[in-house]
Motif scaffolding. Structure first.
Motif, PDB file in Angstrom:
ATOM      1  N   UNK A 237       2.272   6.544   4.879  1.00 23.65           N
ATOM      2  CA  UNK A 237       3.432   6.104   4.089  1.00 23.65           C
ATOM      3  C   UNK A 237       3.240   4.671   3.600  1.00 23.65           C
ATOM      4  N   UNK A 238       2.066   4.391   3.042  1.00 24.84           N
ATOM      5  CA  UNK A 238       1.726   3.033   2.645  1.00 24.84           C
ATOM      6  C   UNK A 238       1.767   2.763   1.160  1.00 24.84           C
ATOM      7  N   UNK A 239       2.130   3.765   0.340  1.00 27.77           N
ATOM      8  CA  UNK A 239       2.119   3.544  -1.110  1.00 27.77           C
ATOM      9  C   UNK A 239       0.709   3.262  -1.593  1.00 27.77           C
ATOM     10  N   UNK A 240       0.608   2.439  -2.666  1.00 28.82           N
ATOM     11  CA  UNK A 240      -0.721   2.064  -3.127  1.00 28.82           C
ATOM     12  C   UNK A 240      -0.941   2.167  -4.619  1.00 28.82           C
ATOM     13  N   UNK A 241       0.005   2.742  -5.366  1.00 30.33           N
ATOM     14  CA  UNK A 241      -0.129   2.780  -6.826  1.00 30.33           C
ATOM     15  C   UNK A 241       0.810   1.777  -7.482  1.00 30.33           C
ATOM     16  N   UNK A 242       2.100   1.962  -7.257  1.00 35.74           N
ATOM     17  CA  UNK A 242       3.112   1.108  -7.870  1.00 35.74           C
ATOM     18  C   UNK A 242       3.655   0.124  -6.834  1.00 35.74           C
ATOM     19  N   UNK A 243       3.941  -1.076  -7.268  1.00 34.99           N
ATOM     20  CA  UNK A 243       4.522  -2.099  -6.406  1.00 34.99           C
ATOM     21  C   UNK A 243       3.596  -2.482  -5.257  1.00 34.99           C
ATOM     22  N   UNK A 244       2.277  -2.246  -5.419  1.00 35.57           N
ATOM     23  CA  UNK A 244       1.329  -2.515  -4.344  1.00 35.57           C
ATOM     24  C   UNK A 244       0.911  -3.978  -4.305  1.00 35.57           C
ATOM     25  N   UNK A 245       0.897  -4.637  -5.451  1.00 27.16           N
ATOM     26  CA  UNK A 245       0.497  -6.046  -5.518  1.00 27.16           C
ATOM     27  C   UNK A 245       1.314  -6.750  -6.586  1.00 27.16           C
ATOM     28  N   UNK A 246       1.201  -8.059  -6.620  1.00 26.75           N
ATOM     29  CA  UNK A 246       1.802  -8.855  -7.694  1.00 26.75           C
ATOM     30  C   UNK A 246       0.822  -9.953  -8.075  1.00 26.75           C
ATOM     31  N   UNK A 247       0.785 -10.325  -9.367  1.00 24.94           N
ATOM     32  CA  UNK A 247      -0.114 -11.401  -9.795  1.00 24.94           C
ATOM     33  C   UNK A 247       0.288 -12.723  -9.144  1.00 24.94           C
ATOM     34  N   UNK A 248      -0.673 -13.622  -9.012  1.00 24.34           N
ATOM     35  CA  UNK A 248      -0.405 -14.919  -8.403  1.00 24.34           C
ATOM     36  C   UNK A 248       0.676 -15.676  -9.160  1.00 24.34           C
ATOM     37  N   UNK A 249       0.643 -15.615 -10.501  1.00 19.51           N
ATOM     38  CA  UNK A 249       1.641 -16.336 -11.294  1.00 19.51           C
ATOM     39  C   UNK A 249       3.057 -15.853 -10.957  1.00 19.51           C
ATOM     40  N   UNK A 250       3.235 -14.547 -10.874  1.00 16.42           N
ATOM     41  CA  UNK A 250       4.559 -14.019 -10.525  1.00 16.42           C
ATOM     42  C   UNK A 250       4.936 -14.436  -9.110  1.00 16.42           C
ATOM     43  N   UNK A 251       3.990 -14.403  -8.181  1.00 17.20           N
ATOM     44  CA  UNK A 251       4.272 -14.799  -6.808  1.00 17.20           C
ATOM     45  C   UNK A 251       4.657 -16.276  -6.739  1.00 17.20           C
TER      46      UNK A 251
END
Length: 519
Positions: A237-251
């Motif tokens: 139940x770990x996901x991995x396609x959508x909402x898996x990461x965010x760009x550094x600028x957004x972070x």
């Protein structure tokens, strides 16, 4: 966040034993000697420091080395949990930023090199601790001949924080923002250096996790800095396609917004120094809404988005198990992803999916939303991640739909991480008090699959339903329920729109994520 069944196999309950009843074991590590306790054929070591306390000026810095100690350190008690909100109905354990500890449970008889499981705990990256798989007792899989390891890692804003001044500090190419991931890698390095002293095989380490723990495993498989620290991986139940990461600028933008909420406006080094000096309760108060933490593409620990690295084959090529449950929507109240939020945040028009979700007959609006929520972040991801991983190493996918006897007929499908307590009968939370013979048989089967995977790199075994390997580009999961069997092209109509959405958003041609499904 997850439902569990009461441990129904023999477990170790340390609180029920007087101190005089416990034998003692001393183990030499690279930092010093540890004294654990023995009972019921298991040696248990708790609260072992694996890294420097990230306190004071070390807040929001890469994980540092722990200091050695002299003499014998007692390892009888869990260490503090990392700072987090206290959830209603949950025990309020001692908290501290000095929380980077690890637990080890090992069979007392340690003649041979034993396989090792390292569990990264779940909790939406803002709650939880390394107590997760040991709090109700030691899982029977340990007595079967497996060493179980569980580390803490920094949570919430203390573990997931990007800021322009932090980025400037990270110009030595150590990365920034992913302090949680630095901790997890440091814990795996500790295991590599020390697990042989507990009877484990450092070349046969399986990393596992559910929910945020599963997302952690995806990140570890994708990170070049964790190569060689594990031999197998299991994502639940770990996901991995959508909402898996965010760009550094957004972070960084999110980090500056947080700083503003706690009264620090300066984006430079002076502002960062003020943030490092804030008391922990101010840090926790700065994020009052639904949790929104996740992996950051920092260029070092994660050179690109996790699904991009998977699609390009730039991952650890190790045997993998990847799967999810039939009612992952049970978690969406916590995450705040209702119909309106799905459209606003992810551009999902739920109504436009009606044809795909009505392929097997008419479907009501509430049930359709439940299925969309379940498939969007979880089912589609687990199938796609398995298919992509299968290009470079053996991989198996699953879909867990079993509902325990006591709740059957009262809930819609298996809730988020419902498979976890069947794998680890020491896992604690919302227990069923009287497991049926069928529930016990499910646990026996699930642990047999896990034992085969961690020992031989293949979950299949005698008397188990056949679990076929996933061929690259296909969707053939083991569907686990009252009847357990492989189902080719599982939920083909419902999952295809999600694969197409990911391809469009990443500028890829149709079919690039997966090979075409069989007609």
């Amino acid at each position: 966040m997850r439902r569990a069944i009461r441990p129904f196999l023999a477990t170790l309950c340390m609180l029920s034993l007087g101190a005089d009843a416990l034998a003692q074991t001393v183990v030499q590590t690279d930092l010093g000697k540890l004294r654990g306790v023995d009972a019921d054929g298991v040696s248990l070591f708790k609260g072992i420091p694996y890294a420097a306390p990230p306190v004071g000026g070390l807040r929001w810095r890469p994980t540092g080395a722990a200091k050695p100690w002299s003499g014998v350190r007692e390892a009888r008690d869990f260490g503090p949990v990392c700072p987090q909100p206290i959830r209603p109905g949950e025990a309020a354990y001692p908290q501290s930023e000095d929380c980077l500890t690890i637990n080890v449970a090992a069979p007392k008889a340690r003649g041979a090199k034993l396989p090792v499981i390292v569990v990264m705990h779940g909790g939406a990256f803002f709650v939880g601790s390394n107590r997760e798989v040991l709090e109700g007792g030691v899982s029977s899989i340990v007595r079967r001949g497996v060493i179980l390891v569980s580390p803490n890692y920094r949570l919430g804003r203390l573990g997931f924080f990007a800021h322009p001044a932090l980025t400037a500090e990270g110009k030595d190419h150590r990365g920034t923002g992913n302090f949680w991931l630095m901790d997890q890698i440091a814990a795996l390095r500790w295991v590599k250096r020390n697990i042989a002293q507990f009877g484990g095989d450092p070349s046969n380490v399986t990393i596992m996790g559910c929910s945020a723990g599963g997302s952690s495993i995806n990140s570890l498989v994708a990170s070049p800095l964790s190569r060689g620290l594990f031999a197998k991986a299991s994502v639940h139940s770990g996901g991995g396609l959508f909402n898996a990461t965010r760009p550094l600028k957004k972070a960084e933008e999110q980090g500056l917004a947080f700083a503003g909420r706690v009264g620090v406006q300066s984006p430079g080094a002076a502002g960062l120094a003020r943030l490092r000096a804030l008391p922990v309760d101010r840090i926790l108060a700065g994020d009052p809404g639904a949790p929104d933490y996740g992996a950051i593409v920092d260029g070092t620990l994660l050179p690109a988005a996790i699904p991009i690295l998977y699609s390009q084959g730039k991952i650890a090529r190790v045997p993998m198990i990847v799967g999810s449950t039939s009612n992952e929507a049970s978690i969406f109240g916590l995450m705040g992803f209702g119909k309106a939020q799905l459209e606003q945040r992810f551009g999902i028009d739920v109504d436009a999916l009606k044809d795909a979700y009505s392929a097997n007959g008419p479907i009501g609006e509430a049930e359709m939303l439940r299925q969309v929520q379940t498939d969007f972040l979880f089912t589609a991801a687990s199938m796609a991640v398995t298919a992509m991983a299968a290009r470079g190493a053996p991989a198996w996918s699953y879909h867990f739909g079993y509902v325990d006897s006591a709740r059957r007929g009262t809930v819609t499908g298996a809730s988020h991480c419902a498979d976890w307590p069947y794998l680890f009968d020491g896992a604690r939370s919302g227990a069923v008090r009287s497991p049926s013979a069928e529930d016990k048989a499910m646990a026996t089967m699930m642990q047999a699959y896990l034992y085969g995977f961690v020992t031989r790199g293949d979950p299949n075994g005698t008397s188990l339903p056949l679990w076929p390997r996933t061929a690259p580009g296909t969707i053939d999961p083991l569907v686990i329920g009252a009847r357990t069997r492989a189902v080719p092209d599982f939920r083909r109509q419902q999952l295809q729109p999600w694969f197409a959405k990911w391809e469009r958003e990443n500028g890829m041609a149709p079919g690039a994520l997966l090979a075409p499904l069989r007609p």
